[in-house]
Design a protein around this motif. Structure first.
Motif, PDB file in Angstrom:
ATOM      1  N   SER A  90       0.819  -1.216   0.000  1.00  0.00           N
ATOM      2  CA  SER A  90       0.000   0.000   0.000  1.00  0.00           C
ATOM      3  C   SER A  90       0.853   1.267   0.000  1.00  0.00           C
ATOM      4  O   SER A  90       0.540   2.236  -0.705  1.00  0.00           O
ATOM      5  CB  SER A  90      -0.948  -0.004   1.204  1.00  0.00           C
ATOM      6  OG  SER A  90      -0.240   0.039   2.431  1.00  0.00           O
ATOM      7  N   ALA A 151     -13.409  -0.369   2.991  1.00  0.00           N
ATOM      8  CA  ALA A 151     -12.511  -1.532   3.021  1.00  0.00           C
ATOM      9  C   ALA A 151     -11.157  -1.239   2.387  1.00  0.00           C
ATOM     10  O   ALA A 151     -10.734  -1.887   1.437  1.00  0.00           O
ATOM     11  CB  ALA A 151     -13.166  -2.722   2.338  1.00  0.00           C
ATOM     12  N   VAL A 152     -10.449  -0.262   2.944  1.00  0.00           N
ATOM     13  CA  VAL A 152      -9.134   0.123   2.436  1.00  0.00           C
ATOM     14  C   VAL A 152      -8.056  -0.691   3.151  1.00  0.00           C
ATOM     15  O   VAL A 152      -7.916  -0.608   4.376  1.00  0.00           O
ATOM     16  CB  VAL A 152      -8.882   1.628   2.645  1.00  0.00           C
ATOM     17  CG1 VAL A 152      -7.479   2.013   2.182  1.00  0.00           C
ATOM     18  CG2 VAL A 152      -9.938   2.453   1.916  1.00  0.00           C
ATOM     19  N   SER A 153      -7.311  -1.480   2.404  1.00  0.00           N
ATOM     20  CA  SER A 153      -6.234  -2.271   3.000  1.00  0.00           C
ATOM     21  C   SER A 153      -5.150  -1.349   3.546  1.00  0.00           C
ATOM     22  O   SER A 153      -4.688  -0.444   2.869  1.00  0.00           O
ATOM     23  CB  SER A 153      -5.623  -3.195   1.945  1.00  0.00           C
ATOM     24  OG  SER A 153      -4.578  -3.962   2.491  1.00  0.00           O
ATOM     25  N   SER A 185     -12.279  -8.624   9.705  1.00  0.00           N
ATOM     26  CA  SER A 185     -12.200  -9.521   8.557  1.00  0.00           C
ATOM     27  C   SER A 185     -11.601 -10.853   8.980  1.00  0.00           C
ATOM     28  O   SER A 185     -11.171 -11.023  10.122  1.00  0.00           O
ATOM     29  CB  SER A 185     -11.337  -8.902   7.450  1.00  0.00           C
ATOM     30  OG  SER A 185      -9.966  -8.930   7.805  1.00  0.00           O
ATOM     31  N   ASN A 188      -7.289 -10.197   9.883  1.00  0.00           N
ATOM     32  CA  ASN A 188      -7.229  -8.874  10.513  1.00  0.00           C
ATOM     33  C   ASN A 188      -5.870  -8.198  10.394  1.00  0.00           C
ATOM     34  O   ASN A 188      -5.769  -6.981  10.586  1.00  0.00           O
ATOM     35  CB  ASN A 188      -7.627  -8.982  11.988  1.00  0.00           C
ATOM     36  CG  ASN A 188      -9.128  -9.035  12.182  1.00  0.00           C
ATOM     37  OD1 ASN A 188      -9.871  -8.343  11.493  1.00  0.00           O
ATOM     38  ND2 ASN A 188      -9.578  -9.868  13.097  1.00  0.00           N
ATOM     39  N   ARG A 190      -4.464  -7.458   7.829  1.00  0.00           N
ATOM     40  CA  ARG A 190      -4.503  -6.556   6.671  1.00  0.00           C
ATOM     41  C   ARG A 190      -4.905  -5.146   7.073  1.00  0.00           C
ATOM     42  O   ARG A 190      -4.842  -4.232   6.267  1.00  0.00           O
ATOM     43  CB  ARG A 190      -5.460  -7.079   5.597  1.00  0.00           C
ATOM     44  CG  ARG A 190      -5.184  -8.482   5.120  1.00  0.00           C
ATOM     45  CD  ARG A 190      -3.745  -8.713   4.736  1.00  0.00           C
ATOM     46  NE  ARG A 190      -3.375  -8.088   3.473  1.00  0.00           N
ATOM     47  CZ  ARG A 190      -2.131  -8.066   3.001  1.00  0.00           C
ATOM     48  NH1 ARG A 190      -1.148  -8.604   3.697  1.00  0.00           N
ATOM     49  NH2 ARG A 190      -1.867  -7.491   1.842  1.00  0.00           N
ATOM     50  N   CYS A 191      -5.336  -4.962   8.318  1.00  0.00           N
ATOM     51  CA  CYS A 191      -5.621  -3.623   8.865  1.00  0.00           C
ATOM     52  C   CYS A 191      -6.599  -2.856   7.980  1.00  0.00           C
ATOM     53  O   CYS A 191      -6.380  -1.674   7.644  1.00  0.00           O
ATOM     54  CB  CYS A 191      -4.333  -2.830   9.047  1.00  0.00           C
ATOM     55  SG  CYS A 191      -3.071  -3.657  10.033  1.00  0.00           S
ATOM     56  N   ILE A 192      -7.695  -3.519   7.628  1.00  0.00           N
ATOM     57  CA  ILE A 192      -8.685  -2.918   6.729  1.00  0.00           C
ATOM     58  C   ILE A 192      -9.545  -1.920   7.501  1.00  0.00           C
ATOM     59  O   ILE A 192      -9.944  -2.171   8.641  1.00  0.00           O
ATOM     60  CB  ILE A 192      -9.559  -4.015   6.105  1.00  0.00           C
ATOM     61  CG1 ILE A 192      -8.683  -4.961   5.279  1.00  0.00           C
ATOM     62  CG2 ILE A 192     -10.658  -3.426   5.243  1.00  0.00           C
ATOM     63  CD1 ILE A 192      -9.406  -6.201   4.801  1.00  0.00           C
ATOM     64  N   ASP A 194     -12.637   1.478   6.898  1.00  0.00           N
ATOM     65  CA  ASP A 194     -13.412   2.423   6.100  1.00  0.00           C
ATOM     66  C   ASP A 194     -12.899   3.828   6.422  1.00  0.00           C
ATOM     67  O   ASP A 194     -12.813   4.208   7.598  1.00  0.00           O
ATOM     68  CB  ASP A 194     -14.897   2.336   6.449  1.00  0.00           C
ATOM     69  CG  ASP A 194     -15.530   1.017   6.032  1.00  0.00           C
ATOM     70  OD1 ASP A 194     -14.994   0.371   5.111  1.00  0.00           O
ATOM     71  OD2 ASP A 194     -16.553   0.641   6.638  1.00  0.00           O
ATOM     72  N   SER A 337      -7.807 -13.134   1.026  1.00  0.00           N
ATOM     73  CA  SER A 337      -7.636 -11.687   1.158  1.00  0.00           C
ATOM     74  C   SER A 337      -6.963 -11.100  -0.073  1.00  0.00           C
ATOM     75  O   SER A 337      -7.420 -10.110  -0.645  1.00  0.00           O
ATOM     76  CB  SER A 337      -6.804 -11.360   2.404  1.00  0.00           C
ATOM     77  OG  SER A 337      -7.467 -11.725   3.591  1.00  0.00           O
ATOM     78  N   GLU A 341      -7.893  -8.033  -2.852  1.00  0.00           N
ATOM     79  CA  GLU A 341      -7.149  -6.777  -2.896  1.00  0.00           C
ATOM     80  C   GLU A 341      -6.668  -6.514  -4.327  1.00  0.00           C
ATOM     81  O   GLU A 341      -6.286  -7.437  -5.033  1.00  0.00           O
ATOM     82  CB  GLU A 341      -5.948  -6.829  -1.945  1.00  0.00           C
ATOM     83  CG  GLU A 341      -6.337  -6.795  -0.477  1.00  0.00           C
ATOM     84  CD  GLU A 341      -5.121  -6.747   0.439  1.00  0.00           C
ATOM     85  OE1 GLU A 341      -4.012  -6.428  -0.039  1.00  0.00           O
ATOM     86  OE2 GLU A 341      -5.282  -7.052   1.636  1.00  0.00           O
TER      87      GLU A 341
END
Length: 361
Positions: A90, A151-153, A185, A188, A190-192, A194, A337, A341
């Motif tokens: 990211s 849902a932003v990774s 998720s 977790n 992935r630190c998703i 909003d 996951s 993505e």
């Protein structure tokens, strides 16, 4: 470029594998599945210490001026060890967006921090299941953003985000004043999150069709990194299945002697090698006219390899394959996951078909 890595690139792969295997373990990762809002600190510390965050960024802003091939090597090893944070991908995506489309002032402000890893970046393009929507959920009016990027990774810990907004437009936003809500998720780490914007100050990177083309290019860059990560995970699972098949016995012989097992492992080997070749090719085509086509092919083959390996490895292990202790479900969760993505296989199939048909709209 050759389908083989040169000596320097092989050294990067060897040293990154050694570092990650020493610092990332199954016992570290299992608790993250049930913990929201945490990631594997040791992995991210290693990435910063080793300079992986700076690998593909320009020297003028603290980078090492290497490229997507070298970053892909790191991502491959991260996939093998199930790295417990998404920020390598990211932050790279956000940094490349700023490098390619930002002003000199934006580059000077953000790139040094992203190169050092002290600043974390995120890409917020998707609306629902669409990774590059015709009508984005976030609107840009003047220099203000409004709406929710879902849902932003990496969004839970990101300091800066590149947002695809209505217009269309590509916007750069400091997340200090943005709202964020953690999304629970099945992976977790992935630190998703909003990300919500209410008249949040933003800077424009691109507008109109140029913004959509820029967003697709950034998405393709991230897709190649993710494809390397998927291939690394698939390779690890293939080796786990192979090792188990030659030691586990049934009816007086190793289960690997049975055709149903040996053929399945051989098929996994083929999928992994096809994915690896596609990843190397795509990474080597960065900046070329066929880059997005190559990125789509890499993404599709890597997704198939990792999904198949995750499923087959569990089946080869039988009952023990679904236990918490053995940890194969970590790969199963990560495979699912990563398959979502940067866009699903349906999205990249459409991109690939359009490119091959000559329709790039």
């Amino acid at each position: 470029m050759s389908i083989l890595y040169d000596e320097g690139q092989q050294a990067i792969a060897t040293e990154s594998r050694r570092a990650l295997e020493a610092r990332v373990s199954k016992d570290d990762l299992l608790p993250l599945l049930q913990t929201q809002g945490e990631y594997h600190q040791a992995f991210w510390s290693t990435a910063k210490e080793q300079g992986w965050t700076a690998l593909a960024l320009p020297e003028a802003h603290g980078g090492l001026a290497l490229g997507l091939v070298e970053l892909g090597l790191i991502a491959h090893q991260a996939g093998r060890t199930l790295s417990g944070a998404p920020f390598l991908t990211s932050s790279f995506g956000a940094a490349k967006a700023i490098e390619l489309y930002g002003t000199d002032e934006q580059k000077a402000h953000w790139l040094p921090g992203l190169a050092s890893g002290d600043t974390i970046g995120a890409i917020a393009f998707a609306s629902g299941a669409d990774p590059l929507p015709a009508k984005p959920a976030v609107t840009l009016t003047g220099d203000r953003l409004n709406g929710v990027a879902g849902a932003v990774s990496g969004g839970l810990f990101a300091d800066v985000a590149v947002v695809f907004a209505s217009g269309p437009a590509l916007a750069l936003v400091d997340l200090t004043s943005a709202g964020r809500t953690a999304v629970d998720s099945f992976d977790n780490s992935r630190c998703i999150a909003d990300l919500s914007f209410a008249d949040t100050p933003a800077e424009t990177l691109a507008t109109g069709e140029a913004a959509r083309a820029a967003a697709l290019h950034i998405l393709a860059l991230q897709a190649v990194v993710t494809a390397h990560e998927q291939t690394g995970g698939a390779e690890a699972l293939m080796e786990i299945a192979r090792d188990y098949a030659v030691t586990r016995k049934a009816f007086g012989q190793p289960i690997g002697a049975f055709q149903s097992i040996k053929h399945r492992i051989a098929e996994l080997y083929g999928l992994v090698e096809l994915a690896r070749a596609n990843c190397i090719h795509a990474a080597s085509r960065e900046g070329a006219g066929d880059f997005i086509t190559a990125a789509a092919a890499a993404r599709l083959s890597a997704t198939e390899a990792y999904d198949t390996a995750a499923r087959d490895c569990v089946q080869i292990h039988g009952g023990i394959g679904v236990t918490w202790e053995i940890g194969l479900h970590l790969h199963m969760r990560r495979a699912r996951s990563l398959a979502l993505e940067q866009g699903s296989s349906f999205f990249w199939e459409d991109v690939l078909v359009d490119r091959l048909a000559g329709d790039e709209g």
